[in-house]
Design a protein around this motif. Structure first.
Motif, short mmCIF file in Angstrom:
data_model
loop_
_atom_site.label_atom_id
_atom_site.label_comp_id
_atom_site.label_asym_id
_atom_site.label_seq_id
_atom_site.Cartn_x
_atom_site.Cartn_y
_atom_site.Cartn_z
N PRO A 93 -4.66 -7.52 -13.62
CA PRO A 93 -3.97 -8.89 -13.22
C PRO A 93 -2.52 -8.59 -12.78
CG PRO A 93 -4.62 -9.03 -15.52
CD PRO A 93 -4.78 -7.56 -15.22
N ARG A 94 -2.41 -9.06 -11.80
CA ARG A 94 -1.03 -8.98 -10.75
C ARG A 94 -0.97 -7.79 -9.73
NH1 ARG A 94 3.75 -11.56 -12.84
NH2 ARG A 94 4.92 -10.18 -11.54
N ARG A 95 -1.91 -6.95 -9.99
CA ARG A 95 -2.22 -5.71 -9.24
C ARG A 95 -3.57 -5.66 -8.25
NH1 ARG A 95 0.60 -1.31 -11.40
NH2 ARG A 95 2.85 -2.18 -12.05
N GLN A 96 -3.67 -6.79 -7.91
CA GLN A 96 -4.68 -7.14 -6.87
C GLN A 96 -4.28 -7.14 -5.53
OE1 GLN A 96 -7.45 -10.43 -8.27
NE2 GLN A 96 -8.20 -9.22 -9.82
N THR A 97 -2.85 -6.63 -5.32
CA THR A 97 -2.45 -6.53 -4.07
C THR A 97 -3.46 -6.09 -2.91
OG1 THR A 97 -0.48 -6.11 -4.94
CG2 THR A 97 -0.41 -5.26 -2.85
N ARG A 98 -3.39 -6.52 -1.60
CA ARG A 98 -4.24 -5.69 -0.55
C ARG A 98 -3.26 -4.66 0.20
NH1 ARG A 98 -8.36 -8.84 1.19
NH2 ARG A 98 -9.13 -6.91 1.85
N ILE A 99 -3.97 -3.41 0.04
CA ILE A 99 -3.40 -2.26 0.34
C ILE A 99 -3.73 -1.94 1.74
CG2 ILE A 99 -2.43 0.00 -0.42
CD1 ILE A 99 -2.91 -0.66 -3.16
N GLY A 100 -2.97 -1.63 2.65
CA GLY A 100 -3.45 -1.36 4.09
C GLY A 100 -2.56 0.18 4.48
N ILE A 101 -3.02 0.58 5.55
CA ILE A 101 -2.47 1.54 6.23
C ILE A 101 -2.36 1.55 7.83
CG2 ILE A 101 -4.63 2.91 6.10
CD1 ILE A 101 -2.86 5.48 5.35
N GLY A 102 -1.36 2.01 8.42
CA GLY A 102 -1.26 1.85 10.00
C GLY A 102 -2.43 2.97 10.52
N TYR A 103 -3.17 2.36 11.62
CA TYR A 103 -4.19 3.26 12.32
C TYR A 103 -4.11 3.01 13.56
CZ TYR A 103 -8.98 5.05 12.57
OH TYR A 103 -10.08 5.76 12.67
N GLU A 104 -4.51 4.27 14.27
CA GLU A 104 -4.22 4.26 15.94
C GLU A 104 -5.73 4.47 16.46
OE1 GLU A 104 -1.69 3.45 17.45
OE2 GLU A 104 -0.17 4.27 15.87
#
Length: 531
Positions: free
Chosen positions: A66-77
Protein backbone atom coordinates in the motif's frame (compact mmCIF):
# COMPACT_ATOMS: atom_id res chain seq x y z
CA UNK A 1 18.54 -6.27 -35.29
CA UNK A 2 20.84 -3.42 -36.29
CA UNK A 3 24.59 -3.86 -36.12
CA UNK A 4 24.53 -7.46 -35.03
CA UNK A 5 28.24 -7.57 -35.78
CA UNK A 6 28.74 -5.14 -32.88
CA UNK A 7 27.13 -7.50 -30.38
CA UNK A 8 29.83 -8.81 -28.01
CA UNK A 9 30.64 -12.50 -27.86
CA UNK A 10 31.17 -14.34 -24.57
CA UNK A 11 34.86 -14.38 -23.70
CA UNK A 12 36.53 -17.71 -23.21
CA UNK A 13 36.53 -19.01 -19.68
CA UNK A 14 34.08 -16.40 -18.36
CA UNK A 15 30.39 -17.12 -18.72
CA UNK A 16 27.47 -14.73 -18.74
CA UNK A 17 26.52 -15.45 -15.16
CA UNK A 18 29.99 -14.80 -13.77
CA UNK A 19 29.94 -11.38 -15.42
CA UNK A 20 26.51 -10.56 -14.06
CA UNK A 21 27.51 -11.69 -10.58
CA UNK A 22 29.62 -8.54 -10.33
CA UNK A 23 26.60 -6.30 -10.79
CA UNK A 24 24.59 -4.75 -7.96
CA UNK A 25 22.70 -7.26 -5.84
CA UNK A 26 20.18 -6.88 -3.08
CA UNK A 27 21.88 -6.72 0.30
CA UNK A 28 20.35 -8.24 3.37
CA UNK A 29 20.23 -5.69 6.16
CA UNK A 30 22.90 -3.17 5.15
CA UNK A 31 21.68 0.24 4.10
CA UNK A 32 24.51 0.79 1.62
CA UNK A 33 27.64 -1.27 1.11
CA UNK A 34 30.36 -1.26 -1.51
CA UNK A 35 32.81 -3.79 -2.77
CA UNK A 36 36.41 -2.64 -2.74
CA UNK A 37 37.93 -0.78 -5.65
CA UNK A 38 40.10 -3.17 -7.61
CA UNK A 39 42.85 -2.43 -10.15
CA UNK A 40 41.66 -1.65 -13.66
CA UNK A 41 41.25 -4.81 -15.68
CA UNK A 42 39.66 -5.90 -18.91
CA UNK A 43 36.09 -6.97 -18.23
CA UNK A 44 34.58 -10.02 -19.88
CA UNK A 45 32.33 -9.15 -22.80
CA UNK A 46 28.73 -9.79 -21.69
CA UNK A 47 26.08 -11.56 -23.70
CA UNK A 48 22.36 -11.52 -23.09
CA UNK A 49 19.37 -13.61 -24.08
CA UNK A 50 16.51 -12.44 -21.87
CA UNK A 51 15.66 -11.02 -18.45
CA UNK A 52 15.78 -14.52 -16.97
CA UNK A 53 19.57 -14.34 -17.30
CA UNK A 54 19.61 -11.45 -14.82
CA UNK A 55 17.62 -13.25 -12.17
CA UNK A 56 14.19 -12.48 -10.79
CA UNK A 57 12.57 -9.32 -12.18
CA UNK A 58 11.31 -6.59 -9.87
CA UNK A 59 7.86 -7.10 -8.44
CA UNK A 60 5.14 -5.48 -10.49
CA UNK A 61 3.02 -2.51 -9.49
CA UNK A 62 -0.03 -4.68 -8.82
CA UNK A 63 1.99 -6.57 -6.19
CA UNK A 64 3.24 -3.44 -4.45
CA UNK A 65 2.71 -2.57 -0.81
CA UNK A 66 0.00 0.00 0.00
CA UNK A 67 1.15 3.54 -0.88
CA UNK A 68 3.89 2.08 -3.11
CA UNK A 69 1.77 1.68 -6.25
CA UNK A 70 3.60 4.63 -7.74
CA UNK A 71 3.74 4.71 -11.54
CA UNK A 72 7.47 4.48 -12.32
CA UNK A 73 8.71 5.74 -15.68
CA UNK A 74 11.92 6.40 -17.59
CA UNK A 75 12.86 8.89 -20.31
CA UNK A 76 13.13 7.27 -23.75
CA UNK A 77 14.43 8.50 -27.13
CA UNK A 78 13.18 7.49 -30.58
CA UNK A 79 15.46 9.94 -32.36
CA UNK A 80 18.42 7.93 -33.63
CA UNK A 81 17.26 7.90 -37.26
CA UNK A 82 16.86 11.67 -36.98
CA UNK A 83 20.01 12.79 -35.15
CA UNK A 84 22.33 9.81 -35.62
CA UNK A 85 24.81 8.59 -33.04
CA UNK A 86 27.58 11.19 -33.15
CA UNK A 87 29.90 10.54 -30.20
CA UNK A 88 27.99 8.46 -27.63
CA UNK A 89 29.59 8.31 -24.21
CA UNK A 90 29.37 4.50 -24.37
CA UNK A 91 28.22 1.98 -26.97
CA UNK A 92 25.00 0.05 -26.28
CA UNK A 93 25.11 -3.74 -26.10
CA UNK A 94 22.75 -3.66 -29.10
CA UNK A 95 25.11 -1.47 -31.12
CA UNK A 96 24.33 1.88 -32.72
CA UNK A 97 20.82 0.86 -33.62
CA UNK A 98 17.98 2.39 -35.59
CA UNK A 99 14.92 3.62 -33.67
CA UNK A 100 12.87 1.70 -36.25
CA UNK A 101 14.51 -1.63 -35.40
CA UNK A 102 11.71 -3.81 -34.06
CA UNK A 103 14.06 -6.30 -32.42
CA UNK A 104 15.71 -3.45 -30.49
CA UNK A 105 12.31 -2.10 -29.43
CA UNK A 106 11.27 -5.53 -28.13
CA UNK A 107 14.56 -6.02 -26.31
CA UNK A 108 14.28 -2.59 -24.69
CA UNK A 109 10.74 -3.42 -23.58
CA UNK A 110 11.91 -6.67 -21.96
CA UNK A 111 14.77 -4.97 -20.13
CA UNK A 112 12.65 -2.05 -18.93
CA UNK A 113 9.89 -4.37 -17.73
CA UNK A 114 12.50 -6.47 -15.90
CA UNK A 115 13.45 -3.45 -13.78
CA UNK A 116 9.84 -2.93 -12.64
CA UNK A 117 9.52 0.34 -14.57
CA UNK A 118 5.97 0.46 -15.94
CA UNK A 119 6.04 3.27 -18.52
CA UNK A 120 8.35 5.19 -20.82
CA UNK A 121 8.27 8.94 -21.39
CA UNK A 122 8.94 9.35 -25.13
CA UNK A 123 10.82 12.56 -25.84
CA UNK A 124 9.25 14.84 -28.45
CA UNK A 125 10.51 17.97 -26.71
CA UNK A 126 12.86 18.85 -29.59
CA UNK A 127 10.27 18.51 -32.36
CA UNK A 128 9.33 22.14 -32.95
CA UNK A 129 11.29 25.03 -34.39
CA UNK A 130 13.83 24.10 -37.06
CA UNK A 131 13.45 20.38 -36.39
CA UNK A 132 9.83 20.60 -37.53
CA UNK A 133 10.64 21.99 -40.98
CA UNK A 134 13.83 19.95 -41.52
CA UNK A 135 12.10 16.58 -41.25
CA UNK A 136 13.85 15.69 -37.99
CA UNK A 137 10.61 15.78 -36.01
CA UNK A 138 8.87 13.48 -38.49
CA UNK A 139 11.61 10.88 -38.04
CA UNK A 140 11.29 11.09 -34.24
CA UNK A 141 7.53 10.62 -34.50
CA UNK A 142 7.98 7.77 -37.01
CA UNK A 143 10.15 5.99 -34.44
CA UNK A 144 7.29 6.37 -31.97
CA UNK A 145 4.84 4.97 -34.54
CA UNK A 146 6.97 1.85 -34.94
CA UNK A 147 7.37 1.44 -31.19
CA UNK A 148 3.60 1.51 -30.69
CA UNK A 149 3.10 -1.05 -33.46
CA UNK A 150 5.59 -3.39 -31.77
CA UNK A 151 4.11 -2.84 -28.29
CA UNK A 152 0.59 -3.51 -29.56
CA UNK A 153 1.67 -7.03 -30.56
CA UNK A 154 3.31 -7.77 -27.20
CA UNK A 155 1.62 -9.12 -24.06
CA UNK A 156 0.72 -6.32 -21.66
CA UNK A 157 3.02 -7.65 -18.94
CA UNK A 158 5.97 -7.80 -21.36
CA UNK A 159 6.12 -4.11 -22.29
CA UNK A 160 5.76 -0.76 -20.52
CA UNK A 161 2.98 1.76 -21.04
CA UNK A 162 3.78 5.03 -22.79
CA UNK A 163 3.36 8.77 -22.38
CA UNK A 164 4.74 11.69 -24.37
CA UNK A 165 6.87 14.74 -23.56
CA UNK A 166 6.22 17.60 -25.97
CA UNK A 167 8.11 20.88 -26.23
CA UNK A 168 7.13 24.52 -26.65
CA UNK A 169 7.17 26.31 -30.00
CA UNK A 170 9.38 29.36 -29.51
CA UNK A 171 8.27 29.43 -25.88
CA UNK A 172 4.58 29.02 -26.71
CA UNK A 173 1.96 26.28 -26.56
CA UNK A 174 -1.06 26.08 -28.86
CA UNK A 175 0.70 27.28 -32.03
CA UNK A 176 -0.30 25.63 -35.35
CA UNK A 177 2.64 23.20 -35.31
CA UNK A 178 2.08 22.43 -31.63
CA UNK A 179 -1.59 21.76 -32.43
CA UNK A 180 -0.57 19.42 -35.27
CA UNK A 181 1.27 17.23 -32.77
CA UNK A 182 -1.75 17.17 -30.47
CA UNK A 183 -4.00 16.19 -33.37
CA UNK A 184 -1.60 13.39 -34.32
CA UNK A 185 -1.71 12.07 -30.75
CA UNK A 186 -5.50 12.10 -30.73
CA UNK A 187 -6.25 10.71 -34.19
CA UNK A 188 -3.35 8.33 -34.75
CA UNK A 189 -2.80 7.07 -31.21
CA UNK A 190 -5.71 7.66 -28.87
CA UNK A 191 -8.38 6.91 -31.48
CA UNK A 192 -6.79 3.48 -32.00
CA UNK A 193 -8.05 1.15 -29.22
CA UNK A 194 -4.89 -0.98 -29.43
CA UNK A 195 -2.75 2.09 -28.76
CA UNK A 196 -4.99 3.98 -26.36
CA UNK A 197 -4.86 1.21 -23.76
CA UNK A 198 -1.07 1.62 -23.63
CA UNK A 199 -1.19 5.33 -22.76
CA UNK A 200 -0.57 6.29 -19.15
CA UNK A 201 -3.63 7.78 -17.45
CA UNK A 202 -3.38 10.52 -14.84
CA UNK A 203 -6.50 11.93 -13.21
CA UNK A 204 -8.53 9.70 -15.52
CA UNK A 205 -7.19 10.99 -18.86
CA UNK A 206 -4.16 10.26 -21.07
CA UNK A 207 -1.19 12.18 -19.70
CA UNK A 208 0.78 14.56 -21.94
CA UNK A 209 3.69 16.52 -20.48
CA UNK A 210 5.11 19.68 -22.05
CA UNK A 211 8.74 20.60 -21.43
CA UNK A 212 9.24 24.26 -20.52
CA UNK A 213 12.98 24.20 -19.81
CA UNK A 214 14.53 25.68 -16.68
CA UNK A 215 11.74 28.23 -16.45
CA UNK A 216 11.69 31.03 -13.88
CA UNK A 217 8.07 32.06 -14.52
CA UNK A 218 4.73 30.28 -14.37
CA UNK A 219 4.04 27.88 -17.25
CA UNK A 220 1.59 28.61 -20.10
CA UNK A 221 -2.12 28.16 -19.51
CA UNK A 222 -2.89 26.00 -22.57
CA UNK A 223 -5.02 22.92 -21.91
CA UNK A 224 -7.04 20.29 -23.76
CA UNK A 225 -10.21 18.72 -22.34
CA UNK A 226 -9.28 15.28 -23.69
CA UNK A 227 -5.90 15.20 -21.94
CA UNK A 228 -4.30 15.66 -18.55
CA UNK A 229 -1.62 18.26 -19.27
CA UNK A 230 1.35 18.77 -16.97
CA UNK A 231 4.19 21.23 -17.48
CA UNK A 232 7.65 19.81 -16.97
CA UNK A 233 10.52 22.12 -16.06
CA UNK A 234 14.03 21.34 -14.88
CA UNK A 235 16.42 22.16 -12.06
CA UNK A 236 13.91 23.18 -9.39
CA UNK A 237 16.81 23.79 -7.02
CA UNK A 238 17.83 26.69 -9.30
CA UNK A 239 14.64 28.13 -10.82
CA UNK A 240 12.15 27.01 -8.10
CA UNK A 241 9.68 25.56 -10.69
CA UNK A 242 6.92 28.14 -10.12
CA UNK A 243 3.35 27.07 -10.74
CA UNK A 244 3.73 23.48 -9.56
CA UNK A 245 5.67 22.33 -12.61
CA UNK A 246 7.00 18.80 -12.72
CA UNK A 247 10.68 18.24 -13.45
CA UNK A 248 12.48 16.42 -16.25
CA UNK A 249 15.76 16.50 -14.34
CA UNK A 250 16.83 17.73 -10.92
CA UNK A 251 19.94 17.67 -8.78
CA UNK A 252 17.82 17.21 -5.66
CA UNK A 253 14.81 14.88 -5.57
CA UNK A 254 11.76 17.04 -4.87
CA UNK A 255 8.08 16.13 -4.82
CA UNK A 256 6.48 18.25 -7.56
CA UNK A 257 2.84 18.94 -8.35
CA UNK A 258 -0.26 21.07 -8.10
CA UNK A 259 0.02 23.77 -5.43
CA UNK A 260 -2.50 25.19 -2.96
CA UNK A 261 -1.14 28.48 -1.55
CA UNK A 262 -0.97 28.93 2.21
CA UNK A 263 -0.52 32.64 1.48
CA UNK A 264 -0.17 34.62 -1.72
CA UNK A 265 2.25 37.38 -0.74
CA UNK A 266 2.13 38.88 -4.22
CA UNK A 267 -1.51 39.92 -3.80
CA UNK A 268 -2.28 39.73 -0.08
CA UNK A 269 0.87 41.02 1.61
CA UNK A 270 0.70 39.82 5.22
CA UNK A 271 -3.08 39.91 5.40
CA UNK A 272 -4.25 37.29 7.89
CA UNK A 273 -0.74 36.63 9.25
CA UNK A 274 0.28 37.57 12.80
CA UNK A 275 3.63 39.35 13.01
CA UNK A 276 5.82 40.35 15.94
CA UNK A 277 9.07 42.17 15.29
CA UNK A 278 9.87 43.66 11.88
CA UNK A 279 8.44 41.56 9.07
CA UNK A 280 7.63 42.91 5.64
CA UNK A 281 6.77 41.68 2.16
CA UNK A 282 9.17 42.84 -0.52
CA UNK A 283 10.65 41.82 -3.84
CA UNK A 284 14.11 40.29 -3.56
CA UNK A 285 16.42 39.96 -6.54
CA UNK A 286 18.27 36.68 -6.17
CA UNK A 287 21.20 35.24 -8.06
CA UNK A 288 20.11 31.61 -8.29
CA UNK A 289 22.93 30.44 -10.57
CA UNK A 290 25.06 31.52 -13.50
CA UNK A 291 22.86 33.63 -15.80
CA UNK A 292 19.78 32.87 -13.66
CA UNK A 293 18.44 35.86 -11.71
CA UNK A 294 14.93 35.88 -10.28
CA UNK A 295 12.87 38.57 -8.57
CA UNK A 296 10.94 36.84 -5.80
CA UNK A 297 8.13 38.24 -3.63
CA UNK A 298 8.94 37.14 -0.09
CA UNK A 299 8.33 37.85 3.58
CA UNK A 300 11.56 38.73 5.41
CA UNK A 301 12.81 40.01 8.75
CA UNK A 302 15.78 41.78 7.17
CA UNK A 303 16.38 45.16 8.83
CA UNK A 304 16.77 48.36 6.88
CA UNK A 305 20.34 49.33 6.04
CA UNK A 306 22.17 50.07 9.27
CA UNK A 307 19.29 48.92 11.44
CA UNK A 308 19.53 46.45 14.30
CA UNK A 309 18.18 42.95 13.89
CA UNK A 310 14.96 42.52 15.86
CA UNK A 311 13.53 39.22 17.04
CA UNK A 312 9.99 38.16 16.28
CA UNK A 313 7.70 35.63 14.65
CA UNK A 314 5.46 35.51 11.61
CA UNK A 315 2.54 33.08 11.89
CA UNK A 316 0.10 32.06 9.19
CA UNK A 317 -3.65 31.82 9.64
CA UNK A 318 -4.67 28.28 10.73
CA UNK A 319 -5.24 25.87 7.85
CA UNK A 320 -6.12 22.20 7.48
CA UNK A 321 -3.56 19.93 5.83
CA UNK A 322 -5.12 18.41 2.71
CA UNK A 323 -2.00 17.37 0.75
CA UNK A 324 0.92 15.12 1.66
CA UNK A 325 3.62 17.75 1.13
CA UNK A 326 4.24 21.30 2.33
CA UNK A 327 6.86 23.32 0.46
CA UNK A 328 8.33 26.82 0.52
CA UNK A 329 11.48 28.62 -0.58
CA UNK A 330 13.90 29.74 2.14
CA UNK A 331 16.54 32.46 2.35
CA UNK A 332 18.62 33.95 5.17
CA UNK A 333 20.60 32.65 8.12
CA UNK A 334 20.60 30.66 11.35
CA UNK A 335 24.03 31.71 12.64
CA UNK A 336 23.29 31.46 16.38
CA UNK A 337 22.14 27.89 16.37
CA UNK A 338 22.35 27.48 20.15
CA UNK A 339 20.78 24.30 21.47
CA UNK A 340 18.83 21.78 19.47
CA UNK A 341 15.08 22.11 19.22
CA UNK A 342 12.77 22.47 21.08
CA UNK A 343 15.04 25.18 22.56
CA UNK A 344 14.55 28.17 20.25
CA UNK A 345 16.98 30.53 21.98
CA UNK A 346 18.97 32.42 19.37
CA UNK A 347 17.55 30.29 16.58
CA UNK A 348 16.10 31.22 13.21
CA UNK A 349 13.78 28.37 12.22
CA UNK A 350 10.67 27.53 10.23
CA UNK A 351 8.06 25.57 12.15
CA UNK A 352 4.84 23.73 11.50
CA UNK A 353 2.77 23.83 14.70
CA UNK A 354 -0.50 22.28 15.79
CA UNK A 355 -3.02 25.13 15.72
CA UNK A 356 -4.66 24.07 18.99
CA UNK A 357 -1.76 22.82 21.15
CA UNK A 358 1.19 24.75 19.63
CA UNK A 359 3.12 21.47 19.40
CA UNK A 360 6.03 21.60 16.94
CA UNK A 361 5.29 19.04 14.22
CA UNK A 362 8.01 19.88 11.67
CA UNK A 363 11.00 22.20 11.60
CA UNK A 364 13.83 23.29 9.31
CA UNK A 365 16.31 26.15 9.02
CA UNK A 366 17.34 28.88 6.54
CA UNK A 367 20.07 27.98 4.04
CA UNK A 368 22.75 30.43 5.21
CA UNK A 369 22.58 32.41 1.96
CA UNK A 370 21.39 35.94 1.22
CA UNK A 371 21.61 35.72 -2.59
CA UNK A 372 19.58 32.63 -3.35
CA UNK A 373 16.37 30.85 -2.35
CA UNK A 374 16.47 27.14 -1.54
CA UNK A 375 13.52 24.75 -1.69
CA UNK A 376 12.35 23.32 1.63
CA UNK A 377 9.82 20.47 1.83
CA UNK A 378 8.08 18.55 4.58
CA UNK A 379 6.42 15.18 4.20
CA UNK A 380 3.16 15.64 6.11
CA UNK A 381 1.33 12.50 4.99
CA UNK A 382 0.76 11.52 8.62
CA UNK A 383 -0.75 14.95 9.39
CA UNK A 384 -3.44 15.11 6.68
CA UNK A 385 -6.65 16.41 8.25
CA UNK A 386 -4.86 18.23 11.07
CA UNK A 387 -5.27 21.99 11.63
CA UNK A 388 -1.89 23.71 11.78
CA UNK A 389 -0.05 27.01 11.41
CA UNK A 390 3.18 27.77 9.55
CA UNK A 391 5.54 29.94 11.59
CA UNK A 392 8.86 31.66 10.94
CA UNK A 393 10.78 32.30 14.17
CA UNK A 394 13.55 34.94 14.09
CA UNK A 395 15.29 34.77 17.49
CA UNK A 396 18.76 35.65 16.22
CA UNK A 397 20.21 39.12 16.79
CA UNK A 398 23.44 38.33 14.95
CA UNK A 399 24.98 41.43 13.40
CA UNK A 400 26.46 41.99 9.98
CA UNK A 401 23.16 41.21 8.28
CA UNK A 402 23.41 37.54 9.23
CA UNK A 403 20.53 37.48 11.71
CA UNK A 404 17.62 37.68 9.27
CA UNK A 405 15.51 35.10 7.47
CA UNK A 406 12.80 35.01 4.84
CA UNK A 407 10.58 32.75 2.78
CA UNK A 408 8.37 32.74 -0.30
CA UNK A 409 5.56 30.69 -1.80
CA UNK A 410 4.44 28.57 1.17
CA UNK A 411 2.13 25.96 -0.35
CA UNK A 412 0.52 22.63 0.17
CA UNK A 413 1.74 20.51 -2.72
CA UNK A 414 0.28 17.37 -4.21
CA UNK A 415 3.24 14.95 -4.60
CA UNK A 416 2.33 14.05 -8.16
CA UNK A 417 5.81 13.57 -9.56
CA UNK A 418 9.44 13.17 -8.56
CA UNK A 419 12.57 12.70 -10.65
CA UNK A 420 15.67 10.71 -9.77
CA UNK A 421 18.81 10.62 -11.91
CA UNK A 422 21.95 8.54 -12.22
CA UNK A 423 24.30 11.53 -12.64
CA UNK A 424 24.13 15.29 -13.02
CA UNK A 425 26.16 18.31 -14.05
CA UNK A 426 27.23 21.00 -11.60
CA UNK A 427 24.73 23.36 -10.02
CA UNK A 428 25.90 26.60 -11.59
CA UNK A 429 24.80 25.83 -15.13
CA UNK A 430 23.86 22.96 -17.41
CA UNK A 431 27.13 21.82 -18.93
CA UNK A 432 29.18 22.15 -15.74
CA UNK A 433 30.21 18.49 -15.81
CA UNK A 434 33.65 18.99 -14.27
CA UNK A 435 32.75 21.52 -11.58
CA UNK A 436 33.20 20.77 -7.90
CA UNK A 437 29.47 20.27 -7.38
CA UNK A 438 28.86 17.90 -10.30
CA UNK A 439 27.35 14.54 -9.32
CA UNK A 440 28.89 11.66 -11.22
CA UNK A 441 27.48 8.14 -11.09
CA UNK A 442 29.75 7.12 -8.19
CA UNK A 443 28.91 3.46 -8.78
CA UNK A 444 25.22 4.24 -8.25
CA UNK A 445 25.54 6.12 -4.95
CA UNK A 446 23.95 9.28 -6.38
CA UNK A 447 20.95 7.35 -7.71
CA UNK A 448 20.52 5.62 -4.35
CA UNK A 449 20.62 9.00 -2.58
CA UNK A 450 17.89 10.40 -4.82
CA UNK A 451 15.77 7.25 -4.60
CA UNK A 452 15.84 7.54 -0.81
CA UNK A 453 13.69 10.67 -1.15
CA UNK A 454 11.18 8.73 -3.25
CA UNK A 455 10.96 6.11 -0.51
CA UNK A 456 10.01 8.93 1.88
CA UNK A 457 7.58 10.96 -0.25
CA UNK A 458 5.96 8.10 -2.22
CA UNK A 459 4.98 10.22 -5.25
CA UNK A 460 2.19 9.28 -7.62
CA UNK A 461 4.65 9.20 -10.55
CA UNK A 462 8.40 8.60 -10.23
CA UNK A 463 10.82 9.21 -13.11
CA UNK A 464 14.18 7.43 -13.29
CA UNK A 465 16.36 9.34 -15.73
CA UNK A 466 17.06 8.01 -18.24
CA UNK A 467 17.23 5.14 -20.74
CA UNK A 468 19.02 6.07 -23.95
CA UNK A 469 19.95 9.64 -24.78
CA UNK A 470 23.54 8.68 -25.74
CA UNK A 471 24.80 12.03 -26.92
CA UNK A 472 27.03 14.89 -25.93
CA UNK A 473 27.07 17.41 -24.40
CA UNK A 474 24.32 16.23 -22.02
CA UNK A 475 25.89 12.78 -21.67
CA UNK A 476 29.36 14.17 -21.15
CA UNK A 477 31.23 11.02 -20.17
CA UNK A 478 30.70 7.49 -18.92
CA UNK A 479 30.97 8.67 -15.30
CA UNK A 480 28.81 11.75 -15.95
CA UNK A 481 26.12 10.04 -18.03
CA UNK A 482 22.64 9.31 -16.73
CA UNK A 483 21.83 6.69 -19.38
CA UNK A 484 20.86 3.25 -18.06
CA UNK A 485 20.51 1.07 -21.18
CA UNK A 486 23.12 -1.74 -21.00
CA UNK A 487 26.38 -0.94 -22.77
CA UNK A 488 29.49 -2.72 -23.86
CA UNK A 489 32.35 -2.60 -21.38
CA UNK A 490 35.94 -3.69 -21.96
CA UNK A 491 37.60 -1.76 -19.13
CA UNK A 492 36.40 -1.72 -15.53
CA UNK A 493 38.19 1.11 -13.74
CA UNK A 494 35.61 2.97 -11.69
CA UNK A 495 34.99 6.43 -13.15
CA UNK A 496 37.45 5.63 -15.97
CA UNK A 497 35.48 2.62 -17.22
CA UNK A 498 34.38 2.67 -20.85
CA UNK A 499 30.86 1.38 -20.12
CA UNK A 500 28.66 -0.12 -17.42
CA UNK A 501 27.33 -3.39 -18.83
CA UNK A 502 24.11 -4.49 -17.09
CA UNK A 503 25.14 -2.99 -13.75
CA UNK A 504 22.64 -0.11 -13.73
CA UNK A 505 19.83 -2.21 -15.16
CA UNK A 506 20.12 -4.52 -12.19
CA UNK A 507 20.64 -1.70 -9.68
CA UNK A 508 17.41 -0.05 -10.84
CA UNK A 509 15.68 -3.43 -10.56
CA UNK A 510 16.85 -3.75 -6.95
CA UNK A 511 15.79 -0.21 -6.03
CA UNK A 512 12.35 -0.55 -7.63
CA UNK A 513 11.76 -4.00 -6.14
CA UNK A 514 12.58 -2.81 -2.63
CA UNK A 515 10.42 0.27 -3.10
CA UNK A 516 7.47 -1.86 -4.21
CA UNK A 517 8.04 -4.16 -1.22
CA UNK A 518 7.50 -1.24 1.16
CA UNK A 519 11.07 -1.02 2.48
CA UNK A 520 11.70 2.19 4.48
CA UNK A 521 14.93 2.97 2.58
CA UNK A 522 17.10 1.34 -0.11
CA UNK A 523 19.44 -1.48 0.93
CA UNK A 524 21.71 -2.32 -1.99
CA UNK A 525 25.30 -3.34 -2.66
CA UNK A 526 27.37 -1.10 -4.93
CA UNK A 527 30.41 -2.28 -6.89
CA UNK A 528 33.05 0.45 -7.14
CA UNK A 529 34.67 -1.16 -10.16
CA UNK A 530 31.78 0.31 -12.15
CA UNK A 531 31.46 4.01 -13.01
Amino acid sequence: MSNQSDAPKPSSGVGRRSFLAATAATAGGAALTTTGLQPAAAAPAPSFIGPQDLGRPARSRNRAAPRRQTRIGIGYETWFDAVGWGRPEAVPILGTYSSQDRDVIRQHAEWITYTGIDHILIDWSNNLGGNWTSGTAEKIMAGTDTLLEVYAAMPQDARPDVTLLLGLDDGKAGTPNFATQIERIKTKYLANPAYRKMFLLHDGKPLVSVYTGARTTNPPTWSDPALTVRWMGAFREIVLNPGGQWSWIDRVAYANGVETPIADFATDGLEGWVATGEWAVSKIKTHQALRVDIEVTAATSKPADGGEQRVGTLTSPPFTITQRTIAFNAIGFDMDSGADLPNLNGRNVYLLRDAATNEILRHTTPPGDEDRFYVRQWNVADLVGRKVVFQAVNNSTSGGLTGWMGFSNPVQQRPEQMTTVVANAGNQAPGAYLNWDAHNRNSGAYLVEMMTAAYEYEPEILMVQQWNEFGRPDQYSVAGSNDIEPTKVTRLAGAKSDGWGFYYLKLVRDLVDQYRAGKPFPAVTLDTRYP
